[in-house]
Design an enzyme around this catalytic site. Structure first.
Site, PDB file in Angstrom:
ATOM      1  N   ASP A  61       0.858  -1.200   0.000  1.00  0.00           N
ATOM      2  CA  ASP A  61       0.000   0.000   0.000  1.00  0.00           C
ATOM      3  C   ASP A  61       0.890   1.244   0.000  1.00  0.00           C
ATOM      4  O   ASP A  61       2.118   1.147   0.164  1.00  0.00           O
ATOM      5  CB  ASP A  61      -0.866  -0.049   1.273  1.00  0.00           C
ATOM      6  CG  ASP A  61      -1.911   1.064   1.336  1.00  0.00           C
ATOM      7  OD1 ASP A  61      -2.291   1.603   0.275  1.00  0.00           O
ATOM      8  OD2 ASP A  61      -2.346   1.397   2.461  1.00  0.00           O
ATOM      9  N   GLU A 111       2.751   5.196  -3.826  1.00  0.00           N
ATOM     10  CA  GLU A 111       2.828   6.239  -4.878  1.00  0.00           C
ATOM     11  C   GLU A 111       4.233   6.811  -4.980  1.00  0.00           C
ATOM     12  O   GLU A 111       4.637   7.160  -6.102  1.00  0.00           O
ATOM     13  CB  GLU A 111       1.813   7.345  -4.560  1.00  0.00           C
ATOM     14  CG  GLU A 111       0.373   6.916  -4.641  1.00  0.00           C
ATOM     15  CD  GLU A 111      -0.061   6.068  -3.448  1.00  0.00           C
ATOM     16  OE1 GLU A 111       0.575   6.161  -2.386  1.00  0.00           O
ATOM     17  OE2 GLU A 111      -1.020   5.301  -3.594  1.00  0.00           O
ATOM     18  N   ASP A 154      -8.954   3.796  -2.471  1.00  0.00           N
ATOM     19  CA  ASP A 154      -9.964   4.225  -1.503  1.00  0.00           C
ATOM     20  C   ASP A 154     -11.211   4.772  -2.173  1.00  0.00           C
ATOM     21  O   ASP A 154     -11.458   5.972  -2.209  1.00  0.00           O
ATOM     22  CB  ASP A 154      -9.349   5.252  -0.561  1.00  0.00           C
ATOM     23  CG  ASP A 154      -8.178   4.667   0.215  1.00  0.00           C
ATOM     24  OD1 ASP A 154      -8.110   3.426   0.325  1.00  0.00           O
ATOM     25  OD2 ASP A 154      -7.333   5.436   0.697  1.00  0.00           O
TER      26      ASP A 154
END
Ligand code: MIG
Length: 842
Positions: free
Chosen positions: A424, A427, A502
């Protein structure tokens, strides 16, 4: 807990970037330096280089339907390292290419001819056009706007004919068709994203162009922040470009869109066959802790008989958000817990973020520092940014030896019994900075080039998932790993599954998930899913959750997840009536597992997604091409999600051919718009006429019991028709299938007025399943067979389906269900079944 980012902030930032890119493409045209005229060099086998005053161009042919165009400013190309391409020019079999000047007049123009394509390169100004071998134009550069630079920026403009539509670009919200929209590629932590949020987490700069049923593909292999504009800036042009790097793209010719996808995934890699447990139902929340909560969830699945294969541990399992550690007060005995969960048939997946807590007493940080493994600022200092653990350093995943180190860190969790990993925040996301990510000038190793983050950002997540997968393979060489990543780039399917980050618990988001996952599938990402029930927004309403699960069991990757603080979101959380419906939804996925597994097998060989936009099968059918809210699940099922509260039905478009309602067997002749019933307990699902669907009895987890019986659900064909299905099976877990330990059989059905001939070939391959029965279920024929023989022997008619279940072989007819079932021991030697349908005909 503090929420460190605001949704508004995300949107404002994304919009600002999109506007500035548009302005760059529009207003500043005058400042763009066009490539101008070029002069061809001598052809070298299947490539040719052109030089001009401002830059150079190389056109190379990798395959008869695959051409690379590479354009760089200045006098030389930069280093040719692609993060996406795994099959560069040198690795393709030699293909015949004629390279010549057009006509007799000579000049600087050149034509490259393959068996499928004619590439016409115009020299002054430079421009390229692709034709098929019948002379039909496929796609061409905008003659008025040759490729150009503005500082480090590079951009290309192409004609956008009426009626041409665009699909792909990976994870994008909004409509499936990209025409009339602009998109940015910059991996972004987009918490609470909506239908207009762009960019999102993953960036795949590949798209399909489709016009009059004919498809081509274009892959812009450039990792800088890039953008695509399909007719917004200029109404009849599309363009794509990046903030740096080269104009470097691959052109794929179909005309079949499946062929384009096949080639694209040959170039960048496909989704490897997942382990079976990875495609069962998974349960997640942020976060299940402490241990007794995890046990409670596990027990409830088993007590309530709701199938589930994996439970997830989100960030609260760690010691102060230190990755690769356990919070020993919440989880005092991880190996003991894992053992017990394994006994109950669960696999366990834990989250791992990239940020390593800056803590001199923490072994991972110590190792990373000592090994020079963290990304650094230009001044040589390790960059430190705030994420969950507070100040954190970020591994430089572009460095092979860092990925190797990273992979080795998983050993401990794997030894504790953790089965899969969830990457997770890659980025990478950084809190409390306006960019929400690492600084643009962060330095990465990148093959020794010492590249800035502007070049590496978009591949950071992919390289993290690569290190993770490789590490798992080292620790357990003969187990297929499951890695799930939030971020990736083109080709990332080689390493990892993906989910859509999300999303929110709204009906709108349930609807958005279908075009989004279809678009990902059209971009090579086959193992993809959205958080079922929605992540943000405080949890799903009971009806929303049920409807979402009804759709979600047809997501390629199927996981419920919800954010911290939201109410319970398990399949049983919404009362008995909905629990029963939710159980049946999940059971349907488990029944279909052999079919789904075969779809994955096909995907691993062809790049075809599991959740398929209708355009893949019906590229010439405008109504099918424009379907955002229907998809094909594998070859033969058409699924129509219900995305409105209180709905009891919905309109469904059925393309050409015969379709059967999965529940009622009701027959429809497409093309047709039908109003399908959809009471709360089911969404419309249709089966293609002639389908042969392998299914299995429901299990609570994939390893609970072997497949027995192996069932083939057979749907009627027109008299005189025939259909077939290749059936594949293996151990569902190891790589032994790569060495022949698999089973392949072909089932064929031929239909005449008075009979059905069902044939199954003998097993090929050396995998032999435990002894079992075969069951052929002939559905929706509407007549009881007069008699059935198998390999010439009459089979005994049993009084009922129950009697057939007990018998070793025979057949039975259930009039209410409209099913004729035929049972045989599965000898592996193949069989020929003759079903006498008696008088009456079709
Ligand atoms: O800042 O680990 O998208 O699935 O539950 C939030 C906590 C970090 C974002 C992921 C979400 C996950 C959450 N994570």
């Amino acid at each position: 807990m503090t929420r460190v980012r605001s949704i508004r902030g995300t949107l404002v930032a994304a919009v600002a970037v999109a506007l500035s890119l548009q302005a760059a493409a529009r207003g500043a045209r005058a400042a763009w330096q066009s490539i101008g005229a070029v002069t061809p060099g001598a052809p070298e086998e299947n490539q040719i280089t052109f030089r001009g005053a401002h830059g150079l161009v190389n056109v190379s042919v990798l395959a008869p339907d695959l051409v690379r165009v590479r354009i760089a400013a200045g006098a030389a190309f930069g280093p040719d390292h692609s993060w996406a391409v795994i099959k560069p020019l040198a690795d393709w079999p030699k293909t015949t290419v004629e390279i010549q000047a057009p006509g007799s007049q000579g000049g600087n123009d050149r034509i490259l001819r393959t068996s499928e394509l004619e590439v016409r390169v115009h020299a002054d100004p430079f421009g390229v056009a692709f034709y098929d071998r019948e002379g039909h134009l496929i796609s061409k550069d905008d003659e008025a706007r040759p490729p150009a630079w503005e500082g480090a920026r590079v951009r290309a403009w192409k004609a956008m004919p009426d009626g041409e539509h665009y699909f792909g670009l990976g994870e994008k919200a909004g409509p499936l068709d990209r025409r009339g929209h602009t998109y940015v590629m910059w991996n972004t932590d987009a918490y609470g994203w909506g239908q207009n949020t762009d960019p999102l987490y993953q960036d795949i700069p590949f798209f399909l162009g489709l016009r009059d049923g004919r498809a081509y593909g274009l892959f812009f292999d450039n990792t800088y922040r890039s953008s695509f504009d399909f007719g917004v800036d200029l109404p009849d042009r599309y363009s794509f470009g990046a903030e740096g790097g080269e104009m470097n793209y691959y052109f794929f010719w179909g005309p079949d869109p499946k062929k384009v996808l096949n080639r694209y995934t040959e170039l960048v890699g496909r989704t490897p066959l997942p382990p079976l447990w990875a495609i069962g139902y998974h349960q997640c929340r942020y976060s299940y802790y402490p241990e007794k909560v995890v046990r409670f969830i596990a027990d409830n699945f088993r007590i309530r008989h709701i199938p589930c294969d994996a439970l997830f541990l989100d960030i609260h399992y760690m010691d102060g958000y230190r990755i690769f550690t356990w919070d020993k007060s919440r989880f005092p005995d991880p190996p003991g817990l894992m053992r017990d969960l394994h006994h109950q048939g669960f696999h366990v997946v834990t989250i791992i973020d990239p940020g390593v807590k800056v803590d001199p007493n923490y072994w991972v940080y110590q190792q990373g520092l000592a090994g020079n493994d963290f990304a650094k600022l230009p001044d040589g200092k390790v960059f430190v940014g705030k994420v969950w653990p507070g100040e954190a350093a970020f591994p430089d995943f572009t460095w092979d030896r860092v990925r190797e180190w990273w992979g080795s860190l998983y050993k401990g969790l794997i030894a504790d019994g953790v089965d899969g990993f969830w990457n997770d925040m890659n980025e990478p996301s950084v809190f409390e900075v306006p960019s929400k990510t690492t600084p643009d000038d962060l330095v990465f190793y990148d093959h020794g080039l010492e590249s800035p983050a502007t070049r590496i950002h978009n591949v950071y997540g992919m390289e993290m998932s690569r290190g993770t997968r490789d590490g798992m393979l080292k620790a357990r060489p003969n187990e297929r790993p499951l890695v799930i990543t939030r971020d990736t780039y083109a080709g990332g399917q080689r390493y990892s599954a993906v989910w859509t980050g999300d999303n929110s618990s709204t009906w709108e988001h349930l609807a958005l998930s279908t075009p989004e996952i279809m678009g990902m599938g059209l971009s090579g990402l086959a193992l993809a899913g959205a958080d079922i029930g929605g992540f943000a927004g405080g949890g799903a309403s009971p009806e929303l959750y049920t409807r979402w699960l009804e759709t979600g069991v047809f997501y390629p990757y199927c996981r419920t997840h919800v954010e911290f603080g939201a109410p319970n979101q398990e399949p049983w959380s919404f009362g008995n009536r909905l629990e029963e419906i939710n159980r049946r939804s999940i059971e349907l996925r488990y029944r279909l597992l052999p079919y789904l597994y075969n779809a994955y097998r096909e995907s691993s060989e062809t790049g075809l997604p599991v959740m398929r936009a209708l355009l893949l099968d019906y590229p010439g059918d405008a109504a099918a091409v424009s379907q955002d809210q229907e998809f094909l699940f594998g070859d033969d099922l058409l699924v129509a999600p219900v995305t409105k509260d209180h709905a009891i039905g919905r309109a469904v478009y059925l393309p050409k051919g015969t379709w059967y309602d999965l529940r009622t067997g009701h027959r429809y002749a497409g093309p047709a718009n039908v109003e399908a019933e959809a009471p709360l307990d089911r969404i419309p699902v249709f089966v293609r006429g002639g389908a042969i669907i392998p299914t299995r009895p429901v299990v609570q987890y994939v390893g609970e019991a072997p497949i027995n019986p192996l069932t083939f659900e057979i749907y009627p064909l027109e008299a005189g028709g025939s259909s077939s299905r290749d059936y594949y099976e293996d151990d569902g877990l190891s790589f032994d299938f790569e060495h022949g330990l698999s089973l392949r059989q072909k089932v064929t059905v031929e239909s005449s007025r008075a009979a059905l001939e069902i044939r199954m070939t003998a097993r090929e391959g050396s995998y032999s399943p435990p002894a079992r029965a075969l069951l052929f279920k002939i559905r929706a024929e509407r007549r009881e067979p007069a008699g059935i023989t198998a390999d010439g022997q009459a089979l005994e008619r049993q009084a009922s389906a129950e009697a057939l279940e007990k018998a070793g072989s025979g057949w039975a007819y259930d009039e209410d269900e409209n099913v004729a079932a035929i049972k045989l021991p599965d000898s592996g030697r193949g069989t020929a079944i003759h079903v006498d349908l008696g008088a009456g005909g079709r």
